[in-house]
Motif scaffolding. Structure first.
Motif, short mmCIF file in Angstrom:
data_model
loop_
_atom_site.label_atom_id
_atom_site.label_comp_id
_atom_site.label_asym_id
_atom_site.label_seq_id
_atom_site.Cartn_x
_atom_site.Cartn_y
_atom_site.Cartn_z
N GLY A 79 -63.85 -99.23 -53.92
CA GLY A 79 -63.69 -100.40 -53.06
C GLY A 79 -62.54 -100.23 -52.08
O GLY A 79 -62.65 -100.60 -50.90
N GLU A 80 -61.42 -99.66 -52.57
CA GLU A 80 -60.28 -99.42 -51.68
C GLU A 80 -60.66 -98.43 -50.58
O GLU A 80 -60.26 -98.59 -49.41
CB GLU A 80 -59.10 -98.87 -52.48
CG GLU A 80 -58.46 -99.90 -53.42
CD GLU A 80 -57.21 -99.35 -54.08
OE1 GLU A 80 -56.74 -98.26 -53.67
OE2 GLU A 80 -56.68 -100.01 -54.98
N ALA A 81 -61.42 -97.40 -50.94
CA ALA A 81 -61.85 -96.41 -49.94
C ALA A 81 -62.74 -97.05 -48.87
O ALA A 81 -62.60 -96.76 -47.67
CB ALA A 81 -62.58 -95.26 -50.62
N ILE A 82 -63.62 -97.93 -49.31
CA ILE A 82 -64.50 -98.62 -48.36
C ILE A 82 -63.67 -99.48 -47.41
O ILE A 82 -63.94 -99.54 -46.20
CB ILE A 82 -65.54 -99.48 -49.12
CG1 ILE A 82 -66.54 -98.57 -49.85
CG2 ILE A 82 -66.27 -100.42 -48.16
CD1 ILE A 82 -67.48 -99.32 -50.77
N SER A 95 -59.49 -110.02 -43.34
CA SER A 95 -60.56 -110.04 -44.34
C SER A 95 -60.59 -108.74 -45.14
O SER A 95 -60.75 -108.76 -46.37
CB SER A 95 -61.92 -110.24 -43.65
OG SER A 95 -61.94 -111.46 -42.93
N ILE A 96 -60.42 -107.62 -44.46
CA ILE A 96 -60.41 -106.34 -45.16
C ILE A 96 -59.19 -106.23 -46.06
O ILE A 96 -59.27 -105.71 -47.19
CB ILE A 96 -60.46 -105.18 -44.15
CG1 ILE A 96 -61.83 -105.16 -43.45
CG2 ILE A 96 -60.21 -103.84 -44.85
CD1 ILE A 96 -61.95 -104.11 -42.36
N ALA A 97 -58.04 -106.74 -45.59
CA ALA A 97 -56.83 -106.73 -46.42
C ALA A 97 -57.04 -107.53 -47.69
O ALA A 97 -56.59 -107.14 -48.78
CB ALA A 97 -55.64 -107.28 -45.63
N PHE A 98 -57.74 -108.66 -47.59
CA PHE A 98 -58.04 -109.47 -48.76
C PHE A 98 -58.95 -108.70 -49.73
O PHE A 98 -58.71 -108.69 -50.95
CB PHE A 98 -58.71 -110.78 -48.35
CG PHE A 98 -59.09 -111.66 -49.51
CD1 PHE A 98 -58.15 -112.50 -50.10
CD2 PHE A 98 -60.38 -111.65 -50.01
CE1 PHE A 98 -58.49 -113.30 -51.18
CE2 PHE A 98 -60.74 -112.46 -51.09
CZ PHE A 98 -59.78 -113.28 -51.67
N CYS A 99 -59.98 -108.05 -49.19
CA CYS A 99 -60.89 -107.26 -50.04
C CYS A 99 -60.14 -106.12 -50.72
O CYS A 99 -60.40 -105.79 -51.89
CB CYS A 99 -62.05 -106.71 -49.21
SG CYS A 99 -63.17 -107.99 -48.58
N PHE A 100 -59.21 -105.49 -49.99
CA PHE A 100 -58.40 -104.43 -50.58
C PHE A 100 -57.57 -105.00 -51.74
O PHE A 100 -57.43 -104.36 -52.79
CB PHE A 100 -57.48 -103.82 -49.53
CG PHE A 100 -56.71 -102.62 -50.01
CD1 PHE A 100 -57.25 -101.36 -49.91
CD2 PHE A 100 -55.44 -102.76 -50.56
CE1 PHE A 100 -56.56 -100.24 -50.36
CE2 PHE A 100 -54.74 -101.65 -51.01
CZ PHE A 100 -55.30 -100.39 -50.91
#
Length: 428
Positions: free
Chosen positions: A88-91, A112-117
């Protein structure tokens, strides 16, 4: 194969060597990515507030998912959890790379990507810390903790510098390098041979009552509660690092280069101490040493707050980082040894929130107090509060203060075959 150098006992075990290298790469990647996001967001928005929103987005999942990630780490294969979460971090890193390359970079997609990370990272932490004690014999756990601390400190010191240097070639270069580092970490974790005991997995099916198992254990185990809460309050009250720009400019009258040295001093002190502990582990009086070093940490903070000499301030930060590393080393050994494997994920998840919250709330406390009474009084008051915490905790957590050896015989559980019930040696 036997490694000839002293203090490298943990690395004689292939699985720990792979695990440690993977964690180092993943941490480097996280630090590089954080620097790149910070520069890019500030370039796009010019808003310090939105920089704060990025930090909040990355930290919030650790709190919101704390009661879930622990049971997941206890119920499922921890190596697979790490593989999925690092994936997930790589994505996320690849998503940031796409935004940078395509020219569609904007604040809200990056947020949004920072939240997913942050979500992926929330699953990595308890799985990783719960897995490490199973990769080395119990007598080498303190050595593994020391080397893990060295790795983390080096990555957090060198990662931002490396990320800033790579960012000169553009944000796409920084995000691409971070993605490659994470992919390499995934490959190393995939090579780790790790299998949990079948009985450990069977007894932890996720139920509503089990979600709070980590909190229940911590609050009913004097050694665990004391070790975790001592770190929480020490960092909460003695967070001088967020105020370093104020001290550098207004008290010590130095420029950005001086600020850089001040920021690095605590990390260098921590790395130096961690390296020493890999060669000379703590063998006796661990509880007494823990309380002494946290008290000395508070004294270093007071010295820094009162100092008007750049070199004295630098020395105080160096010594403070050294004392803090001793605390991290002892807590990092006590917590896994004092926790049965089938509860380790939940306890590690709670501890991660406590440590993360102490840093975030500590920065808020430092800024708030500095705005009310000034930076110097705020730091001196914080260091004094830490010393008072040590004095009071010595009485409140006598069992922690009396811990001698960091081994399973002293800290381990005497388990009773009654479902999930255990009788720990240090239960109050």
């Amino acid at each position: 194969m036997t490694l000839p150098l002293p203090g490298l006992g943990a690395f004689r075990h292939r699985n720990f060597a792979l695990f440690g290298a993977a964690n180092f790469l993943a941490t480097i990647a996280m630090q590089m990515q954080a620097v790149a996001i910070g520069w890019q967001v500030y370039d796009l928005t010019g808003s310090p507030f939105r920089l704060g929103m990025i930090g909040l987005a990355e930290f919030t999942p650790a709190i919101g998912l704390a009661l879930l990630v622990g049971p997941v780490a206890d119920r499922f294969d921890r190596r697979r959890i790490m593989l999925l979460a690092l994936g997930g971090e790589a994505i996320c890193a690849l998503g940031l790379l796409f935004l940078a390359v395509s020219g569609h970079a904007a604040f809200w997609p990056i947020l949004s990507i920072a939240f997913c990370f942050g979500v992926a990272r929330a699953f990595v932490a308890p799985a990783s810390r719960s897995m490490m004690p199973s990769l080395v014999p119990p007598e080498l756990l303190n050595n593994a903790v020391a080397w893990s601390s060295v790795s983390w400190q080096v990555a957090t010191i060198g990662g931002p510098a490396l990320g800033g240097f790579i960012y000169l070639a553009g944000p796409d270069a920084a995000y691409g390098t971070a993605a490659l580092a994470i992919v390499a970490a995934i490959g190393m974790i995939a090579l780790v041979r790790y299998r949990r005991a079948a009985d450990s997995i069977r007894r932890v099916a996720i139920k509503a009552k089990d979600v709070l198992g980590g909190l229940h254990l911590i609050f009913n185990h004097q050694v665990l509660l004391g070790a975790i809460s001592l770190d929480l309050f020490a960092v909460l009250f003695s967070s001088a690092i967020p105020l370093l720009p104020v001290f550098a400019k207004d008290v010590l009258h130095t420029g950005p280069e001086g600020l850089g040295l001040l920021r690095a001093a605590a990390g260098v002190g921590a790395v130096t101490t961690a390296l020493y502990l890999t060669q000379r582990p703590i063998r006796h009086h661990a509880g007494r040493i823990l309380f002494t070093c946290v008290g000395l940490f508070g004294l270093c903070v007071i010295t820094f707050g009162l100092s008007q000499s750049f070199w004295l301030s630098l020395g105080a930060l160096f010594c403070g980082g050294a004392c803090d590393m001793v605390s991290v080393y002892i807590r990092g050994t006590v917590v896994p040894l004092a926790t049965p494997d089938h509860l380790r994920g939940r306890v590690m998840a709670v501890e991660a929130v406590f440590v993360g919250a102490s840093n975030e709330l500590g920065a808020f406390w430092a800024g708030s107090m500095a705005s009310l009474i000034g930076a110097v009084p705020a730091v001196v008051l914080g260091g004094s509060a830490t010393i008072l915490v040590v004095l009071s905790f010595t009485r409140l957590f006598r069992k922690l203060a009396k811990v001698d050896k960091l081994d399973t015989e002293t800290l381990g559980f005497s388990e009773v075959a009654l479902g999930d019930k255990v009788t720990p040696a240090g239960v109050a």
